[in-house]
Motif scaffolding. Sequence first.
Motif, short mmCIF file in Angstrom:
data_model
loop_
_atom_site.label_atom_id
_atom_site.label_comp_id
_atom_site.label_asym_id
_atom_site.label_seq_id
_atom_site.Cartn_x
_atom_site.Cartn_y
_atom_site.Cartn_z
N VAL A 174 1.16 -0.85 0.07
CA VAL A 174 0.47 -0.18 -0.13
C VAL A 174 0.85 1.28 -0.06
N ASP A 175 0.54 2.09 -0.96
CA ASP A 175 1.04 3.72 -1.11
C ASP A 175 2.65 3.50 -0.78
N LEU A 176 2.95 2.93 -2.28
CA LEU A 176 4.19 3.00 -2.10
C LEU A 176 4.92 4.19 -2.94
N GLU A 177 5.74 4.12 -3.18
CA GLU A 177 6.35 5.14 -3.60
C GLU A 177 5.92 6.36 -5.00
N SER A 178 5.73 5.13 -5.88
CA SER A 178 5.08 4.77 -7.43
C SER A 178 4.14 3.62 -7.66
N GLY A 179 2.81 4.00 -8.08
CA GLY A 179 1.72 3.23 -7.59
C GLY A 179 1.42 2.77 -9.08
N PRO A 180 1.83 2.86 -9.91
CA PRO A 180 1.59 1.65 -11.52
C PRO A 180 2.54 0.54 -10.79
N ALA A 181 1.56 -1.09 -11.24
CA ALA A 181 2.16 -2.19 -10.97
C ALA A 181 3.14 -2.15 -11.46
N ASN A 182 2.68 -1.83 -12.85
CA ASN A 182 3.86 -2.07 -14.43
C ASN A 182 4.68 -0.94 -14.38
N ILE A 183 5.83 -1.05 -14.37
CA ILE A 183 7.16 -0.45 -14.21
C ILE A 183 7.57 0.75 -15.08
N VAL A 184 6.78 0.60 -16.37
CA VAL A 184 7.19 1.02 -17.35
C VAL A 184 6.48 2.64 -17.21
N THR A 185 5.19 1.85 -16.92
CA THR A 185 4.23 2.78 -16.63
C THR A 185 4.52 4.54 -15.96
N SER A 186 5.24 3.45 -14.50
CA SER A 186 6.02 4.09 -13.74
C SER A 186 6.53 5.61 -14.70
N ILE A 187 7.18 5.05 -15.02
CA ILE A 187 8.09 5.62 -15.60
C ILE A 187 7.89 6.20 -16.56
N VAL A 188 6.74 6.58 -17.03
CA VAL A 188 6.47 7.01 -18.45
C VAL A 188 4.93 8.41 -17.62
N ALA A 189 4.33 7.90 -16.74
CA ALA A 189 3.32 8.49 -16.42
C ALA A 189 3.99 9.16 -15.42
N ASP A 190 5.00 8.58 -13.93
CA ASP A 190 4.74 9.09 -13.25
C ASP A 190 6.50 9.92 -13.13
N TYR A 191 6.89 9.50 -13.36
CA TYR A 191 8.90 9.49 -12.72
C TYR A 191 8.47 11.05 -14.27
N ARG A 192 8.00 10.40 -15.59
CA ARG A 192 8.47 11.36 -16.83
C ARG A 192 7.51 11.89 -17.15
N SER A 193 6.32 12.09 -16.52
CA SER A 193 4.88 12.04 -17.07
C SER A 193 5.29 14.22 -17.65
N PHE A 194 5.76 14.62 -17.47
CA PHE A 194 6.21 15.77 -17.93
C PHE A 194 6.40 15.57 -19.30
N ASP A 195 7.67 15.23 -19.52
CA ASP A 195 8.33 14.72 -21.08
C ASP A 195 6.48 13.79 -21.80
N THR A 196 5.90 13.15 -21.20
CA THR A 196 4.76 12.44 -21.67
C THR A 196 3.94 13.86 -22.50
N LEU A 197 3.72 14.33 -22.15
CA LEU A 197 2.51 15.77 -21.61
C LEU A 197 3.50 16.14 -23.17
N GLY A 198 4.92 16.37 -23.79
CA GLY A 198 5.70 16.82 -24.44
C GLY A 198 5.61 16.03 -25.42
N GLU A 199 5.35 14.63 -25.44
CA GLU A 199 5.22 13.58 -26.40
C GLU A 199 3.47 14.22 -27.44
N ILE A 200 3.04 13.70 -25.97
CA ILE A 200 1.68 14.07 -26.97
C ILE A 200 1.13 15.68 -27.82
N THR A 201 2.48 16.49 -26.95
CA THR A 201 2.41 17.46 -28.20
C THR A 201 3.34 17.01 -29.00
N VAL A 202 3.66 16.06 -28.77
CA VAL A 202 4.73 16.34 -30.74
C VAL A 202 3.62 15.66 -31.61
#
Lengths: 248, 84
Positions: free
Chosen positions: A61-89
Motif C-alpha cells: 500500500v502507498d508505495l513511492e510510485s503506484g503502478p504495478a507496471n514499472i514502465v508506466t511508472s516511468i512514463v506517466a509518473d516520473y517522466r509525466s512532463f516528458d510524456t506531455l511533450g510527447e503528446i504535444t509532438v
Amino acid sequence: MKQFLSFIVVAALGVLIVLSLQGNALFVEYGDIRVADRISQQFIDRDVNGANSGVEFGESVDLESGPANIVTSIVADYRSFDTLGEITVLFISSLGVALLLATSKAKRMELDFHPNFMLKVGSRALFGIILMTGVFIIVHGHLTPGGGFPGGTMIASSILLLYLADDEFRTKVKSFKVLESIAGSLYVIIGLVGLFVFDYFLINFLDNGILGELVSSGIIPIVYVLIGLKVGSEISGIIDHFLTEEAM
Amino acid sequence: MMLVSVLELILGIFIVVLAFLAINVKSLIKTVMFLSAMSMLSVLAFVMMHAPDVAVTEAVIGSGLVTSLFVFTLLSVRKVERKQ
C-alpha cells in the motif's frame, strides 16, 4: 570541389561546437551537476533504496510510485512532463497532416476495390472487438503492458477498419477534434492543479492505493485514459485526412 | 537457453533480410509490405528481449497504422498518375 568545401564547413562547425561546450556553465562535467537546478526537488527527495522494503503484488500500500507496471511508472509518473511533450509532438504531427491534406470539399477518396456486403457486416462485429481491446489496454495501462499510446492507436485502428470496409463511411470529425482538445486540456489542467493546489506540476496528488488494484496509482490511470482518448482521436483524424485528401 | 539464442539469431537475420529486400525491390507496394513484415518481426524481437510494452506499441503502430498510411499514400499517388 563542392564536397571538399562541405567537408571544411562541417569540420569548422564541429570545432565550434566542441569549443562552445568546453567550460560551458550549462554542460558541467559529468558528476558535478547540481541536480536540483534542473529537476524538481520532489523527485530528488524520493527514496528508492530505503523506506520501501518488500513489494507484494496485491498487498503493498502507498508505495513511492503506484503502478504495478514499472514502465508506466516511468512514463506517466516520473517522466509525466516528458510524456506531455510527447503528446504535444503527436498533436503537431496531426496538425501538419491537417494543414497539408485537409480540404473543404472533403469527399472520400475512391479506391480501386469496393467492399461487398459480407465485409461490411463482418467489420461491424470486428470493430467492436478491436475497440474493446483498445479500451482494455488503456484502462489497464498501469497494471499490464500497454497504456495510452498503443491503446489509443488500437482504437484508431478500429476506425480504420470501418473506413476500409465501407467506402462511404466517415467519422464525425468535429466530435473527434473536440474530444482531442478536451483530453489534452484536462491533462494540462491536472498538472496545473498539482502545481497550484499542491506543490509541483503533474504531481501525483491522489492516493496510490493497493498495488495491482484497478483503482490505484492515483492520477496515473486518469492521465493514461486522457492520453488514450487524445491519441485515438488524433490518429483517427490523420486517417480521415489521408482518405479524403483532394487528389489534384 | 540455447534454443532462445538460436531463435534470436534467426530472427535478427530475417529482419536484416527483410530490410534489404525493402530497399532493393522495385515495386513500392512490395516495399511497404516488407517494411510491415519487418515491423512484425521486430515485435517478436522485443518480446524475446522482455519488453512487452514496446512490443505492443510496435505491433499497433508499426505493423498496423504506418503500413495503412503508406498504402493510402500509394493509392492516392497512383490516382494522380492515372489522371495525368
